[in-house]
Design a protein around this motif. Sequence first.
Motif, PDB file in Angstrom:
ATOM      1  N   SER A 101       0.825  -1.204   0.000  1.00  0.00           N
ATOM      2  CA  SER A 101       0.000   0.000   0.000  1.00  0.00           C
ATOM      3  C   SER A 101       0.861   1.258   0.000  1.00  0.00           C
ATOM      4  O   SER A 101       0.460   2.290  -0.545  1.00  0.00           O
ATOM      5  CB  SER A 101      -0.936  -0.005   1.207  1.00  0.00           C
ATOM      6  OG  SER A 101      -0.214  -0.168   2.403  1.00  0.00           O
ATOM      7  N   VAL A 165      -3.664  11.781   1.211  1.00  0.00           N
ATOM      8  CA  VAL A 165      -4.435  10.742   1.890  1.00  0.00           C
ATOM      9  C   VAL A 165      -5.008   9.795   0.843  1.00  0.00           C
ATOM     10  O   VAL A 165      -5.782  10.207  -0.031  1.00  0.00           O
ATOM     11  CB  VAL A 165      -5.566  11.347   2.739  1.00  0.00           C
ATOM     12  CG1 VAL A 165      -6.308  10.244   3.504  1.00  0.00           C
ATOM     13  CG2 VAL A 165      -5.015  12.391   3.704  1.00  0.00           C
ATOM     14  N   CYS A 166      -4.614   8.528   0.924  1.00  0.00           N
ATOM     15  CA  CYS A 166      -5.051   7.508  -0.031  1.00  0.00           C
ATOM     16  C   CYS A 166      -6.006   6.556   0.683  1.00  0.00           C
ATOM     17  O   CYS A 166      -5.583   5.742   1.509  1.00  0.00           O
ATOM     18  CB  CYS A 166      -3.848   6.747  -0.588  1.00  0.00           C
ATOM     19  SG  CYS A 166      -2.623   7.808  -1.383  1.00  0.00           S
ATOM     20  N   GLU A 167      -7.284   6.657   0.352  1.00  0.00           N
ATOM     21  CA  GLU A 167      -8.301   5.833   0.997  1.00  0.00           C
ATOM     22  C   GLU A 167      -8.655   4.627   0.139  1.00  0.00           C
ATOM     23  O   GLU A 167      -8.810   4.739  -1.075  1.00  0.00           O
ATOM     24  CB  GLU A 167      -9.566   6.659   1.242  1.00  0.00           C
ATOM     25  CG  GLU A 167      -9.365   7.914   2.084  1.00  0.00           C
ATOM     26  CD  GLU A 167     -10.601   8.784   2.095  1.00  0.00           C
ATOM     27  OE1 GLU A 167     -11.464   8.576   2.965  1.00  0.00           O
ATOM     28  OE2 GLU A 167     -10.703   9.666   1.209  1.00  0.00           O
ATOM     29  N   GLU A 168      -8.767   3.474   0.801  1.00  0.00           N
ATOM     30  CA  GLU A 168      -9.246   2.235   0.179  1.00  0.00           C
ATOM     31  C   GLU A 168      -8.561   1.970  -1.169  1.00  0.00           C
ATOM     32  O   GLU A 168      -9.217   1.757  -2.189  1.00  0.00           O
ATOM     33  CB  GLU A 168     -10.762   2.281   0.017  1.00  0.00           C
ATOM     34  CG  GLU A 168     -11.484   2.394   1.353  1.00  0.00           C
ATOM     35  CD  GLU A 168     -12.985   2.245   1.230  1.00  0.00           C
ATOM     36  OE1 GLU A 168     -13.459   1.100   1.265  1.00  0.00           O
ATOM     37  OE2 GLU A 168     -13.668   3.281   1.075  1.00  0.00           O
ATOM     38  N   GLU A 174     -11.653   3.731  -4.128  1.00  0.00           N
ATOM     39  CA  GLU A 174     -10.376   4.415  -3.927  1.00  0.00           C
ATOM     40  C   GLU A 174     -10.515   5.906  -4.161  1.00  0.00           C
ATOM     41  O   GLU A 174     -11.142   6.359  -5.120  1.00  0.00           O
ATOM     42  CB  GLU A 174      -9.323   3.848  -4.876  1.00  0.00           C
ATOM     43  CG  GLU A 174      -7.991   4.574  -4.801  1.00  0.00           C
ATOM     44  CD  GLU A 174      -6.965   4.023  -5.780  1.00  0.00           C
ATOM     45  OE1 GLU A 174      -6.381   4.820  -6.548  1.00  0.00           O
ATOM     46  OE2 GLU A 174      -6.749   2.797  -5.786  1.00  0.00           O
ATOM     47  N   TRP A 189     -12.374  10.369   7.378  1.00  0.00           N
ATOM     48  CA  TRP A 189     -11.647   9.558   6.410  1.00  0.00           C
ATOM     49  C   TRP A 189     -12.045   8.089   6.532  1.00  0.00           C
ATOM     50  O   TRP A 189     -12.296   7.592   7.620  1.00  0.00           O
ATOM     51  CB  TRP A 189     -10.137   9.706   6.632  1.00  0.00           C
ATOM     52  CG  TRP A 189      -9.670  11.126   6.568  1.00  0.00           C
ATOM     53  CD1 TRP A 189      -9.430  11.961   7.613  1.00  0.00           C
ATOM     54  CD2 TRP A 189      -9.406  11.882   5.383  1.00  0.00           C
ATOM     55  NE1 TRP A 189      -9.028  13.197   7.172  1.00  0.00           N
ATOM     56  CE2 TRP A 189      -9.006  13.183   5.804  1.00  0.00           C
ATOM     57  CE3 TRP A 189      -9.468  11.602   4.022  1.00  0.00           C
ATOM     58  CZ2 TRP A 189      -8.666  14.173   4.894  1.00  0.00           C
ATOM     59  CZ3 TRP A 189      -9.127  12.600   3.127  1.00  0.00           C
ATOM     60  CH2 TRP A 189      -8.733  13.868   3.558  1.00  0.00           C
ATOM     61  N   ASP A 191     -11.422   4.045   6.322  1.00  0.00           N
ATOM     62  CA  ASP A 191     -10.381   3.034   6.501  1.00  0.00           C
ATOM     63  C   ASP A 191     -10.575   1.929   5.472  1.00  0.00           C
ATOM     64  O   ASP A 191     -11.700   1.626   5.084  1.00  0.00           O
ATOM     65  CB  ASP A 191     -10.455   2.435   7.911  1.00  0.00           C
ATOM     66  CG  ASP A 191     -10.094   3.447   8.995  1.00  0.00           C
ATOM     67  OD1 ASP A 191      -9.118   4.185   8.800  1.00  0.00           O
ATOM     68  OD2 ASP A 191     -10.806   3.501  10.017  1.00  0.00           O
ATOM     69  N   ASN A 193      -6.579   3.493   5.127  1.00  0.00           N
ATOM     70  CA  ASN A 193      -5.953   4.572   4.375  1.00  0.00           C
ATOM     71  C   ASN A 193      -4.473   4.656   4.712  1.00  0.00           C
ATOM     72  O   ASN A 193      -4.022   4.181   5.752  1.00  0.00           O
ATOM     73  CB  ASN A 193      -6.660   5.910   4.622  1.00  0.00           C
ATOM     74  CG  ASN A 193      -6.581   6.371   6.063  1.00  0.00           C
ATOM     75  OD1 ASN A 193      -5.508   6.712   6.549  1.00  0.00           O
ATOM     76  ND2 ASN A 193      -7.726   6.363   6.757  1.00  0.00           N
TER      77      ASN A 193
END
Length: 413
Positions: A101, A165-168, A174, A189, A191, A193
Amino acid sequence: MADRVTVIGWDGSPLTAAARSALSAATLVAGAAHHLALPEVPPGAERIRLGSVDLAARRIAIHRGTAVVLADGDPGFFGVVRTLRAPEHGLEVEVVAAVSSVAAAFARAGMPWEDARIVVAHQRTLRRAVNVCRAHPKVAVLTSPGAGPAELALLLDGVHRTFVVCEELGTDREQVSVLTSDKAADHVWRDPNVVLVIGGTAGGTPTAPWLMGQDPAARRVRGWGLPTEEYDSEGEGPGAGRARPGAGTDPALRSAQLARLGPRTGDLVWDIGCAGGAFSVEAARFGAAVIAVDTDPSACARTERAARRHGVPLQTVQGRAPHVLESLPEPDVVRIAAGGVPVVTACTDRRPERIVAHASTRDEAEAIGGALADGGYAVESLLLQTVGLDPDDWSERERSVVFLLSGRRETSP
């Protein structure tokens, strides 16, 4: 009894042939809800919702059949493989890796990451993760519930950073957001992330490092306890000029203070009475986060200039101790160069692991040592004398005599 488990990393892309083959033979599959919903999971397999990896490992160890564990990204990189390989479970682990990730997050940002620091933030480690973000210009934070982007931003109060911030990652949901750290606390936010925390670099031309996580070439000066002039250099603008030499500025004393404090990555150092910034910069060169405090704005300016010169981030706070200390985040180690007993007492109340201070007279040293002891610290007292010699004729050039007081916390905070 299962004595072998296949761990499959999943990054959102189609599963490899090896992963599909392992899944098709599985009689037990463990993973998060979105893993267990994958169409490749055999309908007849026992399914375990992965919460505690340790509990899942116990279930797998007594399972009669073929077990598979699904995990996001590379399961060997801050992932489940470490727990599954624990000797008490007796499992033989085979890993089918995927893109981590962290690698995916930097790819989304279009940034190289061999020079990044990588930390895991749980509620119990959040403060140390934040200190790494204070001290380094490029940090990837693997977050968890209660220790996510909002919490990082709140604890970074007063320190400007850019958050990616990179979510999912890898899912249909995403989302990648780029914003300043002061805005991150205003969002909710999702999760899981990953947060890339960028900024605080002292400038200069970036070079390709040869060591993961840092660029040793950025540390432009070799050695420690260097002459004060290496840090408190002449400059232009506010704060130009040098601080007056005096007790507490001797490099030998600075070296002894650093040795007793032992600043390290993940620590927050308070340097109270930073003067020209020599101690602050050297503590930052060890990888610690540093807050440099001084009543004199020109001292803060000199410290900032020294930090830029040596390529380390730090934060300066102009104000009078002990009052200005009330709003600062919790320190791990503290160096006190000004303020005497009232500042020592204020610092012992915050319960850092170690404190160092110095004094010019025996009476002052006794008072500081007493304040450290009253605060619950084991006290070491030394009288340090250094004499500079002229190498041509060995005549004495300068002499420094100072008391060094150091305190080590005796009880838990």
